[in-house]
Design a protein around this motif. Structure first.
Motif, mmCIF file in Angstrom:
data_model
loop_
_atom_site.group_PDB
_atom_site.id
_atom_site.type_symbol
_atom_site.label_atom_id
_atom_site.label_comp_id
_atom_site.label_asym_id
_atom_site.label_seq_id
_atom_site.Cartn_x
_atom_site.Cartn_y
_atom_site.Cartn_z
ATOM 1 N N PHE A 2 -16.684 14.578 31.438
ATOM 2 C CA PHE A 2 -18.080 15.005 31.603
ATOM 3 C C PHE A 2 -18.428 15.005 33.093
ATOM 4 N N LEU A 3 -19.060 16.067 33.560
ATOM 5 C CA LEU A 3 -19.375 16.189 34.985
ATOM 6 C C LEU A 3 -20.167 15.003 35.509
ATOM 7 N N GLU A 4 -21.118 14.534 34.733
ATOM 8 C CA GLU A 4 -21.985 13.451 35.200
ATOM 9 C C GLU A 4 -21.284 12.093 35.214
ATOM 10 N N MET A 5 -20.089 12.017 34.644
ATOM 11 C CA MET A 5 -19.346 10.760 34.665
ATOM 12 C C MET A 5 -18.565 10.576 35.965
ATOM 13 N N GLN A 6 -18.577 11.591 36.833
ATOM 14 C CA GLN A 6 -17.888 11.469 38.114
ATOM 15 C C GLN A 6 -18.538 10.430 39.014
ATOM 16 N N ASP A 7 -19.810 10.182 38.807
ATOM 17 C CA ASP A 7 -20.541 9.157 39.546
ATOM 18 C C ASP A 7 -20.509 7.864 38.736
ATOM 19 N N THR A 8 -19.796 6.858 39.232
ATOM 20 C CA THR A 8 -19.651 5.608 38.480
ATOM 21 C C THR A 8 -20.989 4.900 38.267
ATOM 22 N N LEU A 9 -21.977 5.202 39.116
ATOM 23 C CA LEU A 9 -23.295 4.593 38.938
ATOM 24 C C LEU A 9 -23.967 5.052 37.647
ATOM 25 N N ASN A 10 -23.490 6.190 37.105
ATOM 26 C CA ASN A 10 -24.074 6.721 35.869
ATOM 27 C C ASN A 10 -23.556 6.018 34.619
ATOM 28 N N TRP A 11 -22.452 5.295 34.743
ATOM 29 C CA TRP A 11 -21.804 4.767 33.548
ATOM 30 C C TRP A 11 -22.726 3.850 32.760
ATOM 31 N N LYS A 12 -23.291 2.859 33.417
ATOM 32 C CA LYS A 12 -24.183 1.929 32.717
ATOM 33 C C LYS A 12 -25.483 2.609 32.309
ATOM 34 N N LEU A 13 -25.891 3.605 33.086
ATOM 35 C CA LEU A 13 -27.104 4.356 32.757
ATOM 36 C C LEU A 13 -26.959 5.070 31.417
ATOM 37 N N PHE A 14 -25.805 5.733 31.221
ATOM 38 C CA PHE A 14 -25.593 6.458 29.968
ATOM 39 C C PHE A 14 -25.387 5.497 28.796
ATOM 40 N N ARG A 15 -24.765 4.373 29.056
ATOM 41 C CA ARG A 15 -24.636 3.376 27.996
ATOM 42 C C ARG A 15 -26.016 2.941 27.503
ATOM 43 N N LYS A 16 -26.902 2.652 28.441
ATOM 44 C CA LYS A 16 -28.257 2.231 28.071
ATOM 45 C C LYS A 16 -28.999 3.350 27.348
#
Length: 295
Positions: A44-58
Motif C-alpha cells: 500500500f502506498l501509504e505504508m511507505q511512511d512508517t509513521l503511518n503504521w500505528k495510525l492505520f492500526r488505530k
C-alpha cells in the motif's frame, strides 16, 4: 470458530499504484462488512511512511476490527546470495510492519520458478531463506504463512512452489511452531490441480486461508489443465467470481478444515465487481461457517 477478514482485491491499483483511493476510504467501506478483520498489503502506498503504521492500526481498531494478516511477496529463489539476503531483510521489515499493526500472520512465498533451477536447489534456497526469518518472527510472536501462490504481479516467472508436489516438499522441509500454510483453493486451479487434493496433503499445517472463487469463462477444467499448465500470465479461461458460485467446493473444503480443528482467519479475496458482491461473499461464508462450526 474461524474469523473473517477482507482483502481489497478490487482496489489494489488505486491503493498501490495511482493513489486514487486512500486507505481511510477502504477502512470505512470494509468496516460495514460482517467481518472481524482486514488483511493488509505491504505494498500500500501509504505504508511507505512508517509513521503511518500505528495510525492505520488505530483507525482499524476504532472501527472495531483488527489487522490479523499481512500479504507480501519475498523472492527467495534467486541464485545470488546477496539478492536473497536483501529479500530476507525485506521480509523482516514486513514482519516489523505486521507487528506494528497488531497482526499475527505474515505471508512468505518461495520465489520465482527460474528455468535454471532444479527442484532440489529451489526448495533448499526457499527453505533456508524462510528459516532465516523464523527466529525474528518468533521474537515478535508472528507466524510466517506460506501460500500456494500463482505469481506476484511484478514477477517474470510464476511461483517456484506453484505445483503441489513442490509446495508440499517445501512445507515438509520446515518444521517450526511459527510457520504454517495459507491455503488458497483457487490458486490450485491456476496450477491445473485439484484444490481438495492439495488441502488433504497440507490441512494439518493450514493456519490461515484465502477465500476466493473462480469460474470458467469457456471450456472445461481439463481444457484449463492442458492449455494453461505452466503458462506465463493468468489463465485466460478463469475469472474471479462471487464466492460459492465458482469451481470451489466449499462444503468439502470446510469439512476438511473442521476435521483438523481449524479455527483461525479466513480472508476474502473478492469484490472485483463491487462491494455488493463482497457483501454476498461474506454472507455465503458466514452461512458455511455456522454450518460447519455450529458451536
Amino acid at each position: 470458530m474461524p474469523k473473517l477478514a477482507a482483502f481489497p482485491k478490487a482496489f489494489m491499483h488505486a491503493l498501490c499504484k495511482d493513489g486514487s483511493m486512500k486507505l481511510a476510504t477502504w477502512i470505512e467501506l470494509a468496516s460495514n462488512l460482517d467481518i472481524e478483520g482486514l488483511e493488509w498489503y505491504a505494498g500500500f502506498l501509504e505504508m511507505q511512511d512508517t509513521l503511518n503504521w500505528k495510525l492505520f492500526r488505530k483507525m482499524v481498531e476504532d472501527k472495531g476490527k483488527v489487522i490479523p494478516m499481512m500479504c507480501c511477496s519475498p523472492d527467495f529463489t534467486h541464485p545470488s546470495k546477496t539478492f536473497r539476503q536483501k529479500e530476507i531483510d525485506k521480509q523482516k521489515y514486513w514482519i516489523d510492519m505486521t507487528f506494528a499493526l497488531g497482526g499475527s500472520y505474515c505471508r512468505v512465498l518461495s520465489g520465482q520458478r527460474r528455468p535454471e533451477l532444479t527442484i532440489q536447489e529451489g526448495v533448499k534456497l526457499a527453505a533456508d531463506s524462510i528459516q532465516s526469518c523464523l527466529p525474528y518472527a518468533e521474537e515478535r510472536n508472528i507466524t510466517l504463512i506460506l501460500e500456494n501462490h500463482y505469481k506476484d504481479d511484478f514477477w517474470e516467472y510464476p511461483e517456484f512452489a506453484q505445483k503441489m508436489d513442490v509446495f508440499t516438499q517445501l512445507v515438509n522441509s520446515i518444521n517450526h511452531p511459527n510457520f504454517g500454510v495459507n491455503y488458497d483453493p483457487s490458486n490450485a486451479f491456476l496450477a491445473g490441480e485439484d484444490p481438495l487434493e492439495l488441502l488433504k496433503k497440507v490441512s494439518h499445517r493450514v493456519v490461515t486461508m484465502h477465500a476466493s472463487d473462480r469460474y470458467l469463462k469457456y471450456g472445461t477444467v481439463e481444457d484449463l489443465r492442458n492449455e494453461e499448465d505452466g503458462a506465463l500470465g493468468y489463465a485466460k479461461r478463469l475469472s474471479h467470481g462471487e464466492i460459492g458460485k465458482g469451481l470451489n467446493d466449499y462444503d468439502a473444503i470446510f469439512s476438511e478444515l473442521k476435521r483438523v480443528s481449524f479455527d483461525s482467519w479466513i480472508s476474502i479475496e473478492d469484490g472485483v465487481e463491487g462491494m455488493d458482491q463482497l457483501e454476498r461473499s461474506v454472507a455465503f461464508l458466514r452461512k458455511k461457517i455456522a454450518q460447519y462450526w455450529p458451536d
